[in-house]
Design a protein around this motif. Structure first.
Motif, PDB file in Angstrom:
ATOM      1  N   GLN A 290      91.316 -41.080  31.802  1.00 18.12           N
ATOM      2  CA  GLN A 290      90.999 -39.713  31.377  1.00 18.12           C
ATOM      3  C   GLN A 290      91.859 -38.689  32.115  1.00 18.12           C
ATOM      4  OE1 GLN A 290      86.848 -38.685  31.159  1.00 18.12           O
ATOM      5  NE2 GLN A 290      86.226 -40.716  30.484  1.00 18.12           N
ATOM      6  N   ASN A 291      92.013 -37.531  31.470  1.00 20.04           N
ATOM      7  CA  ASN A 291      92.710 -36.408  32.079  1.00 20.04           C
ATOM      8  C   ASN A 291      92.276 -35.133  31.380  1.00 20.04           C
ATOM      9  OD1 ASN A 291      94.408 -34.502  33.151  1.00 20.04           O
ATOM     10  ND2 ASN A 291      96.234 -35.196  32.073  1.00 20.04           N
ATOM     11  N   HIS A 292      91.225 -34.517  31.891  1.00 18.45           N
ATOM     12  CA  HIS A 292      90.764 -33.265  31.290  1.00 18.45           C
ATOM     13  C   HIS A 292      89.931 -32.464  32.282  1.00 18.45           C
ATOM     14  CE1 HIS A 292      86.548 -34.746  30.476  1.00 18.45           C
ATOM     15  NE2 HIS A 292      87.188 -35.891  30.594  1.00 18.45           N
ATOM     16  N   GLY A 293      89.980 -31.147  32.126  1.00 22.01           N
ATOM     17  CA  GLY A 293      89.216 -30.247  32.984  1.00 22.01           C
ATOM     18  C   GLY A 293      88.087 -29.551  32.258  1.00 22.01           C
ATOM     19  N   TYR A 294      88.028 -29.708  30.930  1.00 16.38           N
ATOM     20  CA  TYR A 294      86.970 -29.129  30.114  1.00 16.38           C
ATOM     21  C   TYR A 294      86.232 -30.239  29.388  1.00 16.38           C
ATOM     22  CZ  TYR A 294      89.230 -24.602  30.835  1.00 16.38           C
ATOM     23  OH  TYR A 294      89.770 -23.472  31.409  1.00 16.38           O
ATOM     24  N   ALA A 295      84.995 -29.970  28.988  1.00 15.12           N
ATOM     25  CA  ALA A 295      84.210 -30.943  28.236  1.00 15.12           C
ATOM     26  C   ALA A 295      83.410 -30.225  27.168  1.00 15.12           C
ATOM     27  CB  ALA A 295      83.272 -31.712  29.165  1.00 15.12           C
ATOM     28  N   ILE A 296      83.081 -30.940  26.112  1.00 20.49           N
ATOM     29  CA  ILE A 296      82.217 -30.415  25.065  1.00 20.49           C
ATOM     30  C   ILE A 296      80.764 -30.592  25.504  1.00 20.49           C
ATOM     31  CG2 ILE A 296      81.413 -30.772  22.700  1.00 20.49           C
ATOM     32  CD1 ILE A 296      84.132 -29.339  22.972  1.00 20.49           C
ATOM     33  N   VAL A 297      79.958 -29.561  25.308  1.00 25.46           N
ATOM     34  CA  VAL A 297      78.527 -29.640  25.612  1.00 25.46           C
ATOM     35  C   VAL A 297      77.884 -30.513  24.534  1.00 25.46           C
ATOM     36  CG1 VAL A 297      76.397 -28.334  25.920  1.00 25.46           C
ATOM     37  CG2 VAL A 297      78.589 -27.358  26.673  1.00 25.46           C
ATOM     38  N   GLY A 298      77.334 -31.656  24.947  1.00 26.06           N
ATOM     39  CA  GLY A 298      76.894 -32.676  24.005  1.00 26.06           C
ATOM     40  C   GLY A 298      75.884 -32.198  22.978  1.00 26.06           C
ATOM     41  N   ASP A 299      74.939 -31.351  23.383  1.00 24.81           N
ATOM     42  CA  ASP A 299      73.896 -30.915  22.453  1.00 24.81           C
ATOM     43  C   ASP A 299      74.214 -29.582  21.785  1.00 24.81           C
ATOM     44  OD1 ASP A 299      73.611 -29.218  24.587  1.00 24.81           O
ATOM     45  OD2 ASP A 299      71.529 -29.756  25.040  1.00 24.81           O
ATOM     46  N   SER A 300      75.480 -29.144  21.880  1.00 28.23           N
ATOM     47  CA  SER A 300      75.848 -27.862  21.266  1.00 28.23           C
ATOM     48  C   SER A 300      76.190 -28.003  19.784  1.00 28.23           C
ATOM     49  CB  SER A 300      77.024 -27.222  22.010  1.00 28.23           C
ATOM     50  OG  SER A 300      78.201 -28.009  21.884  1.00 28.23           O
ATOM     51  N   LEU A 301      76.379 -29.225  19.315  1.00 28.91           N
ATOM     52  CA  LEU A 301      76.669 -29.456  17.909  1.00 28.91           C
ATOM     53  C   LEU A 301      75.374 -29.603  17.114  1.00 28.91           C
ATOM     54  CD1 LEU A 301      79.595 -32.019  18.147  1.00 28.91           C
ATOM     55  CD2 LEU A 301      79.724 -29.808  17.002  1.00 28.91           C
ATOM     56  N   ASP A 302      75.347 -29.002  15.935  1.00 28.83           N
ATOM     57  CA  ASP A 302      74.215 -29.169  15.031  1.00 28.83           C
ATOM     58  C   ASP A 302      74.072 -30.658  14.713  1.00 28.83           C
ATOM     59  OD1 ASP A 302      72.579 -29.363  12.688  1.00 28.83           O
ATOM     60  OD2 ASP A 302      73.045 -27.282  12.197  1.00 28.83           O
ATOM     61  N   GLU A 303      72.861 -31.186  14.838  1.00 32.31           N
ATOM     62  CA  GLU A 303      72.642 -32.624  14.616  1.00 32.31           C
ATOM     63  C   GLU A 303      72.933 -33.053  13.190  1.00 32.31           C
ATOM     64  OE1 GLU A 303      67.797 -32.333  13.862  1.00 32.31           O
ATOM     65  OE2 GLU A 303      68.581 -33.216  15.709  1.00 32.31           O
ATOM     66  N   LYS A 304      73.002 -32.100  12.268  1.00 33.07           N
ATOM     67  CA  LYS A 304      73.374 -32.426  10.895  1.00 33.07           C
ATOM     68  C   LYS A 304      74.892 -32.486  10.719  1.00 33.07           C
ATOM     69  CE  LYS A 304      69.256 -30.215   8.929  1.00 33.07           C
ATOM     70  NZ  LYS A 304      68.743 -29.131   8.036  1.00 33.07           N
ATOM     71  N   VAL A 305      75.627 -31.954  11.700  1.00 28.72           N
ATOM     72  CA  VAL A 305      77.091 -31.899  11.640  1.00 28.72           C
ATOM     73  C   VAL A 305      77.718 -33.094  12.335  1.00 28.72           C
ATOM     74  CG1 VAL A 305      79.114 -30.595  12.392  1.00 28.72           C
ATOM     75  CG2 VAL A 305      77.141 -29.398  11.419  1.00 28.72           C
ATOM     76  N   GLY A 306      77.227 -33.411  13.517  1.00 27.61           N
ATOM     77  CA  GLY A 306      77.794 -34.517  14.273  1.00 27.61           C
ATOM     78  C   GLY A 306      76.846 -34.972  15.359  1.00 27.61           C
ATOM     79  N   ARG A 307      77.010 -36.208  15.805  1.00 22.94           N
ATOM     80  CA  ARG A 307      76.170 -36.722  16.887  1.00 22.94           C
ATOM     81  C   ARG A 307      77.051 -37.272  18.001  1.00 22.94           C
ATOM     82  NH1 ARG A 307      75.073 -40.927  12.964  1.00 22.94           N
ATOM     83  NH2 ARG A 307      76.072 -42.893  13.593  1.00 22.94           N
ATOM     84  N   GLU A 308      76.543 -37.163  19.205  1.00 24.96           N
ATOM     85  CA  GLU A 308      77.272 -37.662  20.373  1.00 24.96           C
ATOM     86  C   GLU A 308      77.442 -39.173  20.251  1.00 24.96           C
ATOM     87  OE1 GLU A 308      77.086 -37.162  25.269  1.00 24.96           O
ATOM     88  OE2 GLU A 308      75.418 -36.508  23.995  1.00 24.96           O
ATOM     89  N   LEU A 309      78.657 -39.620  20.436  1.00 26.15           N
ATOM     90  CA  LEU A 309      78.991 -41.034  20.248  1.00 26.15           C
ATOM     91  C   LEU A 309      79.200 -41.758  21.574  1.00 26.15           C
ATOM     92  CD1 LEU A 309      79.772 -43.414  18.407  1.00 26.15           C
ATOM     93  CD2 LEU A 309      82.068 -42.414  18.228  1.00 26.15           C
ATOM     94  N   TYR A 310      79.846 -41.094  22.528  1.00 24.76           N
ATOM     95  CA  TYR A 310      80.086 -41.659  23.854  1.00 24.76           C
ATOM     96  C   TYR A 310      79.617 -40.665  24.918  1.00 24.76           C
ATOM     97  CZ  TYR A 310      83.198 -45.106  21.652  1.00 24.76           C
ATOM     98  OH  TYR A 310      83.711 -46.115  20.878  1.00 24.76           O
ATOM     99  N   ARG A 311      79.208 -41.217  26.070  1.00 26.56           N
ATOM    100  CA  ARG A 311      78.743 -40.366  27.174  1.00 26.56           C
ATOM    101  C   ARG A 311      79.280 -40.920  28.493  1.00 26.56           C
ATOM    102  NH1 ARG A 311      72.557 -39.525  26.942  1.00 26.56           N
ATOM    103  NH2 ARG A 311      73.227 -38.269  25.134  1.00 26.56           N
ATOM    104  N   ASN A 312      79.705 -40.023  29.375  1.00 30.31           N
ATOM    105  CA  ASN A 312      80.200 -40.422  30.690  1.00 30.31           C
ATOM    106  C   ASN A 312      79.038 -40.914  31.552  1.00 30.31           C
ATOM    107  OD1 ASN A 312      81.075 -39.965  33.633  1.00 30.31           O
ATOM    108  ND2 ASN A 312      82.990 -39.616  32.517  1.00 30.31           N
TER     109      ASN A 312
END
Length: 357
Positions: A290-312
């Motif tokens: 990995q190489n990143h300084g930002y991350a997506i907030v897992g629960d910020s996506l509408d559950e009808k749009v997308g679901r979290e697939l992987y988690r650190n």
């Protein structure tokens, strides 16, 4: 050894070392990476644009400079900080030393730094700006604190579209949007028989539709994803094409923002070859690069749009998303990693399986 040089951090802490590579001053965001190998991939990774990289592994440069292992034609980091640099590399593939390579490419570097103490400081206080200089007393601390990495994607993306052909007949046609691409992403697609058209970061839905492709690849890249307002708006329209899509790292973040997600800046980021990631669909854990300084907030996506697939597994941050309204998925880590584990290389096969439907 070179003359004395200093790293001055925005909190006033000063580290003394010895210069090698190019001379001059450099102002950058100071980050650390924990990789024990792969320093050439790190140095040529454009995701480090605007940053100075601290290598936690103490000996760097021992296998020399090997252009075949580069991830891009340019250098990503603005500065480079190590404990020891090897002045006499030994490897049958080596074509030179880091000192000469850095001098030619204009990379300002420091050795002899207590990288353990520096890394612990960043872990405790968070990522901060720093300046490599000969005169720490002359550093403008206000300018140092005000520094921001800006315009990174446009600076590192290709300016002109080009196409790469596979050996033999092309099985699929893929549009790759270059946000600061690692070369091995392109290699993995071509190796599987794809004809790949590499597009600038500003590519539009109309331009992609005109190519009549089977799939779309969104690459890694540098900087704050939220800065790229025009690119995000373009992605919203590109998603409307309903062409199978795979995003990696910054591509993952931009795709989430295009779907209404939110991003957050990590305290010190994930940079290295040993990040454990759990697939929430299967329960399997992978070791990832990995190489990143930002991350997506897992629960910020509408559950009808997308679901979290992987988690650190270490900190619980979102590492991937599967989208539900069109054929797309994305990951925060690097399944194409050359200088890292190949545990998740199969994700390219998953992408190609999507192209067959």
């Amino acid at each position: 050894m070179g003359k004395t040089g200093y790293l001055v951090l925005e909190n006033g802490k000063v580290f003394q070392g010895r210069r090698f590579g190019a001379q001059g001053e450099v102002l950058a965001e100071v980050v650390f990476t924990t990789g024990m190998t792969g320093y050439l991939e790190t140095l040529t990774d454009q995701s480090y644009y605007g940053q100075a990289v601290v290598q936690t592994f103490p000996l760097i440069g021992n296998y020399g400079v090997i252009p075949a292992d580069f991830e891009s034609d340019g250098i990503g980091p603005r500065g480079y900080i190590v404990k020891h640099w090897c002045q006499a590399p030994s490897n049958f593939r080596s074509e030179g030393s880091l000192d000469t390579f850095f001098s030619e490419k204009g990379v300002v570097a420091l050795s002899g730094i207590d990288t353990r103490a520096l890394t612990k400081l960043i872990r405790e206080k968070g990522v901060m700006n720093g300046m490599i200089t000969d005169n720490p007393q002359a550093v403008d601390m206000e300018a140092l604190k005000a520094y921001k990495v800006e315009g990174a994607v446009r600076a590192t993306s290709t300016k002109e579209a080009y196409t790469v052909q596979p050996e033999g007949d092309a099985k699929k046609r893929i549009a790759l949007i270059d946000y600061g691409m690692k070369r091995n992403i392109l290699r993995e697609l071509v190796r599987r028989g794809a004809e790949v058209t590499v597009l600038p970061c500003t590519a539009t839905a109309q331009e992609i539709a005109a190519l009549d492709v089977d799939g779309i690849m969104l690459t890694n890249g540098p900087g704050d994803p939220a800065e790229n307002v025009e690119i995000i708006e373009n992605l919203k329209e590109i998603c409307g094409l309903h062409i199978p899509m795979f995003g990696i790292c910054l591509g993952h973040q931009l795709l989430a923002l295009a779907h209404g997600g939110q991003r957050t800046k990590l305290k010190y980021g994930h940079r290295g070859e040993n990040q454990p990631v759990k697939n929430l669909e299967t329960g399997r854990v992978y070791v990832t690069s990995q190489n990143h300084g930002y991350a997506i907030v897992g629960d910020s996506l509408d559950e009808k749009v997308g679901r979290e697939l992987y988690r650190n597994v270490n900190d619980g941050t979102c590492e991937g998303v599967r989208y539900l309204q069109h054929p797309a998925f994305s990951v925060q880590f690097h399944p194409e990693a050359c200088g890292g584990p190949l545990d998740t290389e199969e994700l390219f096969d998953e992408f190609f399986a999507m192209l067959a439907t």
